[in-house]
Design an enzyme around this catalytic site. Sequence first.
Site, mmCIF file in Angstrom:
data_model
loop_
_atom_site.group_PDB
_atom_site.id
_atom_site.type_symbol
_atom_site.label_atom_id
_atom_site.label_comp_id
_atom_site.label_asym_id
_atom_site.label_seq_id
_atom_site.Cartn_x
_atom_site.Cartn_y
_atom_site.Cartn_z
ATOM 1 N N ARG A 175 -7.287 -7.749 2.395
ATOM 2 C CA ARG A 175 -7.013 -9.189 2.462
ATOM 3 C C ARG A 175 -5.958 -9.521 3.503
ATOM 4 O O ARG A 175 -6.034 -10.552 4.168
ATOM 5 C CB ARG A 175 -6.527 -9.685 1.100
ATOM 6 C CG ARG A 175 -7.601 -9.767 0.034
ATOM 7 C CD ARG A 175 -7.010 -10.258 -1.269
ATOM 8 N NE ARG A 175 -5.984 -9.368 -1.784
ATOM 9 C CZ ARG A 175 -5.160 -9.675 -2.768
ATOM 10 N NH1 ARG A 175 -5.208 -10.865 -3.324
ATOM 11 N NH2 ARG A 175 -4.266 -8.797 -3.206
ATOM 12 N N PHE A 176 -4.959 -8.645 3.646
ATOM 13 C CA PHE A 176 -3.829 -8.968 4.507
ATOM 14 C C PHE A 176 -3.721 -8.068 5.726
ATOM 15 O O PHE A 176 -3.153 -8.470 6.738
ATOM 16 C CB PHE A 176 -2.522 -8.877 3.701
ATOM 17 C CG PHE A 176 -2.494 -9.722 2.480
ATOM 18 C CD1 PHE A 176 -2.609 -9.150 1.223
ATOM 19 C CD2 PHE A 176 -2.362 -11.088 2.567
ATOM 20 C CE1 PHE A 176 -2.586 -9.934 0.076
ATOM 21 C CE2 PHE A 176 -2.340 -11.881 1.437
ATOM 22 C CZ PHE A 176 -2.452 -11.303 0.178
ATOM 23 N N VAL A 197 -6.141 -1.294 8.744
ATOM 24 C CA VAL A 197 -5.590 0.053 8.841
ATOM 25 C C VAL A 197 -6.341 0.817 9.925
ATOM 26 O O VAL A 197 -7.576 0.837 9.940
ATOM 27 C CB VAL A 197 -5.681 0.800 7.498
ATOM 28 C CG1 VAL A 197 -5.094 2.191 7.614
ATOM 29 C CG2 VAL A 197 -4.967 0.003 6.418
ATOM 30 N N LYS A 224 -0.820 0.642 9.296
ATOM 31 C CA LYS A 224 -1.155 -0.535 8.503
ATOM 32 C C LYS A 224 -0.575 -1.749 9.212
ATOM 33 O O LYS A 224 0.641 -1.973 9.214
ATOM 34 C CB LYS A 224 -0.595 -0.423 7.083
ATOM 35 C CG LYS A 224 -1.024 -1.588 6.193
ATOM 36 C CD LYS A 224 -0.547 -1.439 4.764
ATOM 37 C CE LYS A 224 -1.062 -2.591 3.913
ATOM 38 N NZ LYS A 224 -0.593 -2.496 2.509
ATOM 39 N N ASP A 226 -2.271 -3.307 -8.360
ATOM 40 C CA ASP A 226 -3.569 -3.347 -7.667
ATOM 41 C C ASP A 226 -4.252 -1.992 -7.806
ATOM 42 O O ASP A 226 -4.825 -1.469 -6.849
ATOM 43 C CB ASP A 226 -3.383 -3.716 -6.200
ATOM 44 C CG ASP A 226 -4.692 -4.173 -5.543
ATOM 45 O OD1 ASP A 226 -5.646 -4.502 -6.277
ATOM 46 O OD2 ASP A 226 -4.766 -4.191 -4.302
#
Length: 579
Positions: free
Chosen positions: A300-301, A304, A319, A412
Amino acid sequence: MFRLVAPGARVRLSADWGALRAGDDVVVRRLEGNGLVVTQADNAKQEHWIPASLIPNSSVSRAWSFRPRKLNADRIVPEAGSSASPGILGSGSKCPLPPCVSSAPTPIKANSGEIARLAVQVSQADGAVVAWRREGQDKDIQESDRYRLRQSAGFFYLEITRCRPADSGAYCCRIQCDNGSCSARIYLTVSGGTGTTWARVLDSTRIEVDWEGQEIGKCDVEYRSMPSTNWTTALEDIENPPVVLDLLPGASYSFRVVGKNGSHTSASPIVNLPLGDGTAWEAEQFVARYLELDEIGKGRFAIVRRARDRGTGQEVALKQTPRQKQSRSLTRAEYDLLASTHHGNIVRAFALFENAPQLGVDTIILELVRGPTLFCYLSKKSEYTESMASKFANQLLSALQWLHHRDKAHLDLKPENVLVDQDTGIVKLIDLGEAVRGPVEEVVPPADLEFAAPESVLGRPVGTYTDMWAAGVFIYVLLSGLSPFLDDSVEETTTNILKCDFCFPDEYFEMISNEAKDLLGRLLCLRSEDRATAEVSLASPWFKVSKGATIPSTRMAAFTERRAHCSKSHRDHRNSFYT
């Protein structure tokens, strides 16, 4: 002379255990597993489990039997009246079983300067005395700044920090109990130079250089300015690290230490002195240091990518998070957490570059895990055993315990965030972004409904207990290839979660041990306060099951294929870190 310990006996503890202290008077209530359930003499309501070894000069009575009874809504314990649980010896036994190595240890490979973690899994090892020795040496290894001796949930560890090639060789772990002993041999291979050099930027002109100096002695400190291959002497006749060097800003450097006997350390990773303008220099040093290779994950953000360190040749994971998706402060908080992590089952962070490789993008340099997700790894096998599943679950719970003890929750936990190193078989927990994100004011849908806890579905406060629900779902899938709450629609799945409506179908769980089902029952509890913690879960008898059921990998293959092909609207996002 031994004392008989039976229900109702009042005894005194010989050592600390949890909330109990050496010298406390306790009353024995019953046997459970390889120990006893006791209450403090002045508090008969609060029960505690202790190993029998904490009661000096005692012999635990095995002449009375047990049957299961409910202690509370989620915990089954033995009660007088039926056959003993698997961990309890039958009537007439004089002593517990001797310690036994559960599985053959895996050879360990490490690079110079890294941490090597040697692990041995042992059953029946309560109260054991453990010693590690390097093969060929005449003394046991003692705790020091380089050697750490640890144990957790049946595993005994030797951690060697700042590894060097001289550490390569065989290591023997000896486990000694009152009624027997066992041992295991692990081989460690360390690649790299004869020592390790580190460099740290202090400001735009100064760099601190440190190194492993035991074998070097009096030495010269050298540097090279990239991309030159020529070494220049900066300081001579140095005896003790560290040292601080003044160098030109805006350049990239690598360092090494050369002894008077000709030995030298391996070159340090390349570091870059800033130009002093506070923005462009990080992008410049990032590009000078890392060669980006390919994209290996997207969430989502962040994106990688795999990259290679131009100075060392080491491959790493990048990342990269745009600031319009995540603030600089959150990315830095995630890096700070990962950089402070010293746990073999949590991915490590090496560096943070802000505004790199371009303005508005922050990049965390991470350990590259050479392997797929754990579930994909298992789906490629023809079959796997319940004991293999418990080994991987133990590592995952150990990682969660480390975080939870530091008041951090992962939040998560799902298959895409649990990888396995194919060379070592070690599980790696990744993506701690949610752990530092903090609560949000608006109620948002769970990131992954299939692994979401009831409080996440309802938009209520989350915490470490939320991880334990997800861990329960994870272990359930690990044992069966089934998702315990997933149904035909989002509404039906949500209803199943809020009712905690799950079962153990005979087709999948008939051969699975009762210990595994008991652990799942203690994790998948509707009320968050009823769920077992990571620490309590690690004490489950399930982790001592020698082999258990054989699980067809086709079940896991079907699960991973369904996850891979389900629509984005059903899973919200995969948030894959890297595969």
